[in-house]
Design a protein around this motif. Structure first.
Motif, PDB file in Angstrom:
ATOM      1  N   GLN A  38     -56.796  22.041 -14.743  1.00 26.98           N
ATOM      2  CA  GLN A  38     -55.665  21.175 -14.474  1.00 26.98           C
ATOM      3  C   GLN A  38     -56.160  19.820 -13.968  1.00 26.98           C
ATOM      4  O   GLN A  38     -57.314  19.691 -13.547  1.00 26.98           O
ATOM      5  CB  GLN A  38     -54.738  21.799 -13.433  1.00 26.98           C
ATOM      6  N   ILE A  39     -55.304  18.823 -14.019  1.00 24.23           N
ATOM      7  CA  ILE A  39     -55.639  17.474 -13.574  1.00 24.23           C
ATOM      8  C   ILE A  39     -55.299  17.346 -12.092  1.00 24.23           C
ATOM      9  O   ILE A  39     -54.138  17.497 -11.696  1.00 24.23           O
ATOM     10  CB  ILE A  39     -54.868  16.426 -14.395  1.00 24.23           C
ATOM     11  N   GLN A  51     -57.496  28.579  -7.393  1.00 26.00           N
ATOM     12  CA  GLN A  51     -56.605  29.090  -6.361  1.00 26.00           C
ATOM     13  C   GLN A  51     -55.971  30.409  -6.804  1.00 26.00           C
ATOM     14  O   GLN A  51     -55.619  30.582  -7.973  1.00 26.00           O
ATOM     15  CB  GLN A  51     -55.500  28.076  -6.056  1.00 26.00           C
ATOM     16  N   ASP A  52     -55.837  31.322  -5.844  1.00 32.54           N
ATOM     17  CA  ASP A  52     -55.153  32.577  -6.136  1.00 32.54           C
ATOM     18  C   ASP A  52     -53.676  32.325  -6.393  1.00 32.54           C
ATOM     19  O   ASP A  52     -53.072  31.426  -5.808  1.00 32.54           O
ATOM     20  CB  ASP A  52     -55.308  33.555  -4.968  1.00 32.54           C
ATOM     21  N   ALA A  53     -53.120  33.106  -7.282  1.00 36.03           N
ATOM     22  CA  ALA A  53     -51.691  32.981  -7.579  1.00 36.03           C
ATOM     23  C   ALA A  53     -50.882  33.272  -6.320  1.00 36.03           C
ATOM     24  O   ALA A  53     -51.199  34.194  -5.567  1.00 36.03           O
ATOM     25  CB  ALA A  53     -51.306  33.940  -8.695  1.00 36.03           C
ATOM     26  N   CYS A 123     -52.940  28.151 -12.041  1.00 35.12           N
ATOM     27  CA  CYS A 123     -52.825  26.697 -11.895  1.00 35.12           C
ATOM     28  C   CYS A 123     -51.515  26.290 -11.243  1.00 35.12           C
ATOM     29  O   CYS A 123     -51.386  25.157 -10.778  1.00 35.12           O
ATOM     30  CB  CYS A 123     -52.938  26.027 -13.271  1.00 35.12           C
ATOM     31  N   GLY A 124     -50.552  27.192 -11.209  1.00 36.08           N
ATOM     32  CA  GLY A 124     -49.275  26.890 -10.585  1.00 36.08           C
ATOM     33  C   GLY A 124     -48.415  25.972 -11.436  1.00 36.08           C
ATOM     34  O   GLY A 124     -48.858  25.416 -12.444  1.00 36.08           O
ATOM     35  N   VAL A 152     -50.661  24.199 -19.216  1.00 33.11           N
ATOM     36  CA  VAL A 152     -50.828  23.538 -17.919  1.00 33.11           C
ATOM     37  C   VAL A 152     -50.626  24.518 -16.774  1.00 33.11           C
ATOM     38  O   VAL A 152     -51.276  24.395 -15.732  1.00 33.11           O
ATOM     39  CB  VAL A 152     -49.837  22.357 -17.797  1.00 33.11           C
ATOM     40  N   VAL A 153     -49.775  25.512 -16.967  1.00 24.39           N
ATOM     41  CA  VAL A 153     -49.425  26.447 -15.891  1.00 24.39           C
ATOM     42  C   VAL A 153     -50.167  27.775 -16.036  1.00 24.39           C
ATOM     43  O   VAL A 153     -49.699  28.798 -15.536  1.00 24.39           O
ATOM     44  CB  VAL A 153     -47.910  26.694 -15.882  1.00 24.39           C
TER      45      VAL A 153
END
Length: 338
Positions: A38-39, A51-53, A123-124, A152-153
């Protein structure tokens, strides 16, 4: 061409980025970020999602699992209402539906990074447009479109498709084998093939529904869970009460009889559990921003509120009481008015 990342300006578009070599050098060409990136910087450099979900991501996945399972149970209920299934057939098919979704969900989580662990990296999602990057490809020279389409997600979009693929596979495997074994053991057809056929149609429908509305679902599923759990439980409670209408309307000592019927009937029991799980999913997702796990546990008993309030309040919804008070005869009653 590799240049220093500090000398580069931002990329055009919302989801275009540059790949970094890890030594302060970046590719000058803007493109879609690789899967799982991700950006996160001002220079639009693609960085891995480490990062963990969070809890909301898991609850979104649980919601889609419950939605898929609910469709199977509705199909099973329709077949039962038509009289095409026996009690044993209902129990076998319901257990098969549950096992299909549970195993498919576990395998799906194990297939995403870190592999072999149900705790996944995400990535959220920050906004609805994160699910639809295809609509945000820039056109720098107003002629040629720069393709920056990626997930993206990740994996919020893809793991539902993987789950549905496993569900379709296990549906054919489990129910096909169960149908054959039941016919071989009991010498009669216990599992109606129509329910299998309708379930095969239901899963592609969920695939299409998720592909189009994933972004909207992600940011509203908590409220949808609470509403769906309450409404569906009210519907099955009314149906169960209607089947015991005579006893529940005219004998106060058995006014809770229909509540026990909810747990006796395997379909009613399945829908009741589903409503509770939907409600729990909504509560947990809404409390994602709360750091206190104790408060979450204190709010979970709210999920069983419909089971308590409906039997207590159903007596007040009996129209016969009001008809008698207004001087009219209740349904099925031909005696004198009190």
């Amino acid at each position: 061409m590799n240049v220093s990342c500090d000398t580069l300006s931002g990329c055009p578009g919302r989801y275009c980025g540059r790949l970094s070599n890890g030594d302060g050098m970046c590719q000058s060409l803007c493109r879609a970020c690789p899967l799982g990136h991700q950006i996160t910087t001002l220079n639009d450099i693609c960085t891995p999602c480490n990062q963990d979900a969070d809890l909301r991501d898991y609850m979104f996945f649980v919601f889609m699992v419950l939605l898929t399972l609910s469709g199977h149970l509705v199909i099973l209920a329709v077949e039962a209402i038509k009289g095409l299934k026996t009690r044993l057939s209902i129990i076998i098919t319901a257990c098969s539906c549950i096992m299909e979704c549970i195993i498919a969900a576990i395998l799906t989580l194990l297939l995403f990074e870190p592999y072999g662990d149900v705790v996944i990296k995400s990535c959220g999602a920050k906004q609805v447009s994160d699910f639809y990057p295809i609509f945000y490809n820039p056109i720098p020279d107003f002629v040629h479109e720069l393709n920056c389409v990626s997930e993206v997600v990740h994996p919020l979009y893809s793991f539902v498709f993987v789950f549905l693929g496993f569900s379709l596979l296990f549906l054919v495997l489990f129910r096909g084998v169960a149908s054959y074994l039941m016919r071989w053991c009991f010498r009669k057809k216990l599992i109606n093939r129509a329910s299998i056929f309708y379930s095969l149609i239901w899963i592609p429908f969920v695939v299409l529904f998720h592909a189009i509305f994933a972004g909207l679902i992600y940011f509203s599923f908590d409220y949808l869970s609470l509403i769906a759990g309450t409404i569906v439980f009210a519907i099955i409670s009314v149906v169960a009460q209607k089947e015991t209408e005579e006893s529940s309307y005219h004998h106060d000592e058995v006014k809770f009889k229909f509540a026990f019927k909810l747990w006796k009937n395997p379909l009613y029991l399945s829908f009741g559990v589903m409503c509770t799980l939907f409600t729990m999913t909504g509560i947990l997702s809404l409390t994602d921003e709360i750091d206190s796990n104790t408060l979450r546990l204190q709010l979970l008993p709210v999920a069983i509120t419909p089971f308590v309030t409906f039997p207590l309040l159903s007596t007040f919804a009996n129209p016969d009481h009001y008809l008698t008070a207004w001087g009219s005869r209740p349904r099925g009653y031909n005696g004198p008015l009190s």
